[in-house]
Design a protein around this motif. Structure first.
Motif, PDB file in Angstrom:
ATOM      1  N   GLN A 122       0.806  -1.223   0.000  1.00 51.13           N
ATOM      2  CA  GLN A 122       0.000   0.000   0.000  1.00 51.13           C
ATOM      3  C   GLN A 122       0.841   1.276   0.000  1.00 51.13           C
ATOM      4  OE1 GLN A 122      -3.321  -0.207  -0.243  1.00 51.13           O
ATOM      5  NE2 GLN A 122      -3.224  -2.448  -0.186  1.00 51.13           N
ATOM      6  N   VAL A 123       2.023   1.222   0.588  1.00 49.81           N
ATOM      7  CA  VAL A 123       2.867   2.418   0.705  1.00 49.81           C
ATOM      8  C   VAL A 123       4.284   2.075   0.245  1.00 49.81           C
ATOM      9  CG1 VAL A 123       1.539   3.361   2.626  1.00 49.81           C
ATOM     10  CG2 VAL A 123       3.499   1.915   3.097  1.00 49.81           C
ATOM     11  N   ARG A 124       4.996   3.100  -0.159  1.00 53.18           N
ATOM     12  CA  ARG A 124       6.388   2.923  -0.580  1.00 53.18           C
ATOM     13  C   ARG A 124       7.300   3.174   0.611  1.00 53.18           C
ATOM     14  NH1 ARG A 124       8.243   6.429  -5.547  1.00 53.18           N
ATOM     15  NH2 ARG A 124       6.669   5.076  -6.511  1.00 53.18           N
ATOM     16  N   MET A 125       8.140   2.203   0.914  1.00 47.43           N
ATOM     17  CA  MET A 125       9.094   2.337   2.005  1.00 47.43           C
ATOM     18  C   MET A 125      10.501   2.511   1.432  1.00 47.43           C
ATOM     19  SD  MET A 125       7.837  -0.270   4.999  1.00 47.43           S
ATOM     20  CE  MET A 125       6.254  -0.040   5.826  1.00 47.43           C
ATOM     21  N   PRO A 126      11.438   3.005   2.247  1.00 49.13           N
ATOM     22  CA  PRO A 126      12.797   3.209   1.745  1.00 49.13           C
ATOM     23  C   PRO A 126      13.423   1.914   1.227  1.00 49.13           C
ATOM     24  CG  PRO A 126      12.509   4.287   3.866  1.00 49.13           C
ATOM     25  CD  PRO A 126      11.290   3.451   3.647  1.00 49.13           C
ATOM     26  N   ILE A 127      14.226   2.036   0.208  1.00 52.87           N
ATOM     27  CA  ILE A 127      14.981   0.895  -0.298  1.00 52.87           C
ATOM     28  C   ILE A 127      15.985   0.460   0.766  1.00 52.87           C
ATOM     29  CG2 ILE A 127      16.642   0.156  -2.051  1.00 52.87           C
ATOM     30  CD1 ILE A 127      15.297   2.155  -3.955  1.00 52.87           C
ATOM     31  N   VAL A 128      16.094  -0.840   0.969  1.00 50.42           N
ATOM     32  CA  VAL A 128      17.054  -1.356   1.952  1.00 50.42           C
ATOM     33  C   VAL A 128      18.464  -1.095   1.440  1.00 50.42           C
ATOM     34  CG1 VAL A 128      17.895  -3.401   3.158  1.00 50.42           C
ATOM     35  CG2 VAL A 128      15.438  -3.079   2.801  1.00 50.42           C
ATOM     36  N   ASP A 129      19.259  -0.426   2.269  1.00 47.18           N
ATOM     37  CA  ASP A 129      20.562   0.045   1.804  1.00 47.18           C
ATOM     38  C   ASP A 129      21.605  -0.037   2.917  1.00 47.18           C
ATOM     39  OD1 ASP A 129      22.477   1.210   0.133  1.00 47.18           O
ATOM     40  OD2 ASP A 129      21.955   3.239   0.782  1.00 47.18           O
ATOM     41  N   PHE A 130      21.757  -1.222   3.486  1.00 47.84           N
ATOM     42  CA  PHE A 130      22.836  -1.448   4.442  1.00 47.84           C
ATOM     43  C   PHE A 130      24.045  -2.000   3.683  1.00 47.84           C
ATOM     44  CE2 PHE A 130      19.347  -1.167   7.330  1.00 47.84           C
ATOM     45  CZ  PHE A 130      19.880  -0.730   8.528  1.00 47.84           C
ATOM     46  N   PRO A 323      10.907   5.698  16.837  1.00 47.73           N
ATOM     47  CA  PRO A 323      10.740   5.176  15.467  1.00 47.73           C
ATOM     48  C   PRO A 323       9.673   5.962  14.722  1.00 47.73           C
ATOM     49  CG  PRO A 323      10.679   3.402  17.104  1.00 47.73           C
ATOM     50  CD  PRO A 323      10.603   4.684  17.862  1.00 47.73           C
ATOM     51  N   GLU A 324       9.871   6.149  13.427  1.00 46.60           N
ATOM     52  CA  GLU A 324       8.942   6.929  12.621  1.00 46.60           C
ATOM     53  C   GLU A 324       8.400   6.167  11.416  1.00 46.60           C
ATOM     54  OE1 GLU A 324      11.256  10.313  11.501  1.00 46.60           O
ATOM     55  OE2 GLU A 324      11.160  11.245  13.478  1.00 46.60           O
ATOM     56  N   LEU A 325       9.176   5.242  10.871  1.00 51.69           N
ATOM     57  CA  LEU A 325       8.831   4.634   9.579  1.00 51.69           C
ATOM     58  C   LEU A 325       7.528   3.853   9.636  1.00 51.69           C
ATOM     59  CD1 LEU A 325       9.526   3.990   6.642  1.00 51.69           C
ATOM     60  CD2 LEU A 325      10.978   2.116   7.467  1.00 51.69           C
ATOM     61  N   LEU A 326       7.420   2.911  10.562  1.00 50.64           N
ATOM     62  CA  LEU A 326       6.222   2.081  10.644  1.00 50.64           C
ATOM     63  C   LEU A 326       5.003   2.925  10.990  1.00 50.64           C
ATOM     64  CD1 LEU A 326       5.169  -0.805  10.408  1.00 50.64           C
ATOM     65  CD2 LEU A 326       5.677  -1.120  12.842  1.00 50.64           C
ATOM     66  N   ARG A 327       5.174   3.851  11.926  1.00 50.11           N
ATOM     67  CA  ARG A 327       4.062   4.714  12.317  1.00 50.11           C
ATOM     68  C   ARG A 327       3.582   5.552  11.133  1.00 50.11           C
ATOM     69  NH1 ARG A 327       4.873   8.041  17.680  1.00 50.11           N
ATOM     70  NH2 ARG A 327       4.445   5.939  18.465  1.00 50.11           N
ATOM     71  N   ALA A 328       4.528   6.064  10.351  1.00 54.33           N
ATOM     72  CA  ALA A 328       4.162   6.899   9.203  1.00 54.33           C
ATOM     73  C   ALA A 328       3.400   6.091   8.159  1.00 54.33           C
ATOM     74  CB  ALA A 328       5.409   7.518   8.587  1.00 54.33           C
ATOM     75  N   ALA A 329       3.822   4.838   7.921  1.00 55.70           N
ATOM     76  CA  ALA A 329       3.135   3.994   6.938  1.00 55.70           C
ATOM     77  C   ALA A 329       1.704   3.712   7.377  1.00 55.70           C
ATOM     78  CB  ALA A 329       3.909   2.687   6.751  1.00 55.70           C
ATOM     79  N   THR A 359       2.991  -3.399  16.824  1.00 54.02           N
ATOM     80  CA  THR A 359       3.360  -2.082  16.307  1.00 54.02           C
ATOM     81  C   THR A 359       3.339  -0.962  17.341  1.00 54.02           C
ATOM     82  OG1 THR A 359       1.099  -1.461  15.697  1.00 54.02           O
ATOM     83  CG2 THR A 359       2.367  -2.736  14.080  1.00 54.02           C
ATOM     84  N   GLY A 360       2.626  -1.165  18.438  1.00 56.70           N
ATOM     85  CA  GLY A 360       2.439  -0.083  19.390  1.00 56.70           C
ATOM     86  C   GLY A 360       1.419   0.939  18.941  1.00 56.70           C
ATOM     87  N   GLU A 361       0.726   0.653  17.841  1.00 48.22           N
ATOM     88  CA  GLU A 361      -0.265   1.577  17.288  1.00 48.22           C
ATOM     89  C   GLU A 361      -1.676   0.997  17.448  1.00 48.22           C
ATOM     90  OE1 GLU A 361       0.628   4.571  15.925  1.00 48.22           O
ATOM     91  OE2 GLU A 361       2.686   4.085  16.516  1.00 48.22           O
TER      92      GLU A 361
END
Length: 379
Positions: A122-130, A323-329, A359-361
């Motif tokens: 449903q949403v675009r998340m950052p490309i994994v880049d480790f 944390p922000e990523l999961l909450r934002a999605a 998730t804590g949400e």
């Protein structure tokens, strides 16, 4: 089944029962075989037989299991695909953690990964880049790997990192906290397609949480496919974290030099600038040869004597990064069309209680004329 009506598809799926999903749900709930049996009025042996596929439950038993485990009956209708394994995880304090606790953490990782995969539809998340590095052969190699990682992420080598949380989330990791697991498991990361980092909320100091995130990033960068948790790999990750947060050249320029005593005021000023604990700064100075073993020991004794072994002066001035990523999605989906999130959970067979635990949400509120949850009513 593709051409059937939705109700027929659900009916066909409901005929299947996969015992591995029952075990997964039981571990997610933190229940033993005996405890789950007590909740559904069944013996330990019977629950074990259900999990191994030796027996299948009645419809009534299936519903009772679902209610006890914060899932729906549909949860059991599909097998667990590519579950997280213990060898995928980098545990802190693994030796002291009960086996059941590590199994519960792995189960939560499996469920969280399934949820994140669904969210990514449903949403675009950052490309994994480790960046991937070979296991370091020396302390100098760790310093170089940490410097390379900073350069890879465009962080430079001369200044403090504004937010360690955003560094790992921008690199594609999902950061969560499992409040009821991290008293015995200090922190952990899971090396998966999209890495998962579980931060400890047992620590209240922002500087220490930043160090933990850098420590877990070290495992994801240097220890792919390597079992960790021993003193050697933990020492490597600690060295990386210090080097990543304060690169050696910048550290050497700013560390207060003194032949006899440490300048504590200068050390705390350094803490506030770099957002790293004084204990970690003292260790970094020792690792880089800027203080000797006696001075390092004296520094630790002083911290203990002044009641700063766990909580240091000025801890409150280093913000705790959330944390922000999961909450934002989740927020984006909820604001755009909250019913989509309910459909998503229904397809996974998760109840809102399990969603909140992972998730804590909280699930968004739906209009009064919409049934809030239930596979049969939403699909």
């Amino acid at each position: 089944m593709k051409g059937g009506a939705p109700g027929q598809v659900r009916e066909d799926r409901a005929r299947f029962f996969y015992g591995d999903k029952l075990r997964l749900a039981r571990l997610l709930a933190g229940l033993s075989l005996d405890e789950l049996g007590g909740l559904v009025t069944a013996s330990r042996q019977f629950v074990h037989q259900l999990e191994t596929g030796a027996k299948e439950p009645t419809e009534e038993m299936r519903d009772a299991l679902a209610a006890a485990l914060a899932v729906t009956s549909a949860f059991f209708a599909t097998p667990a695909t590519n579950p997280v394994r213990e060898e995928d995880c980098h545990f802190r304090r693994l030796a002291s953690a009960p086996r059941a606790l590590t199994a519960q953490a792995v189960a939560r990782g499996t469920a969280l990964e399934a949820l994140v995969d669904a969210l990514e539809g449903q949403v675009r998340m950052p490309i994994v880049d480790f960046p991937e590095e070979a296991r370091p052969a020396s302390p100098n190699a760790i310093e170089r790997i940490a410097e390379n990682a900073r350069q890879h992420w465009g962080l430079g080598l001369d200044g403090p990192i504004t937010s360690m949380m955003r560094v790992v989330e921008n690199a594609g990791a999902v950061v969560v906290h499992f409040d009821d697991l991290t008293d015995r498991i200090d922190a952990l990361s899971m090396a998966r397609r999209r890495p998962i980092i579980v931060r400890s909320t047992a620590k209240v100091a922002g500087a220490r949480l930043r160090f933990d995130l850098a420590h877990e990033a070290a495992h994801l960068i240097m220890h792919q496919g390597i079992q960790t948790g021993d003193s050697v790999t933990e020492g490597e990750a600690h060295r990386f974290a210090g080097a990543f947060l304060i690169p050696r050249a910048a550290f050497a320029r700013e560390f207060p030099r003194s032949r006899r005593t440490l300048d504590w005021n200068a050390l705390f000023a350094m803490k506030l600038r770099w957002k790293v604990s004084v204990r970690a700064i003292a260790r970094r100075a020792f690792d880089l040869g800027l203080i000797d073993a006696a001075q390092y020991r004296t520094a630790n004794i002083q911290l203990v004597k002044t009641g700063q072994a766990k909580a240091e002066r000025y801890d409150e001035r280093v913000a705790i990064e959330e944390p922000e990523l999961l909450r934002a999605a989740i927020s984006w989906i909820s604001n755009r069309d909250p019913i989509v999130l309910y459909h998503l959970l229904a397809n996974l067979g998760m109840a809102p209680e399990l969603f909140a635990r992972l998730t804590g949400e909280r699930m968004p509120t739906l209009p009064d004329n919409v049934v809030p949850f239930g596979t049969d009513r939403l699909l």
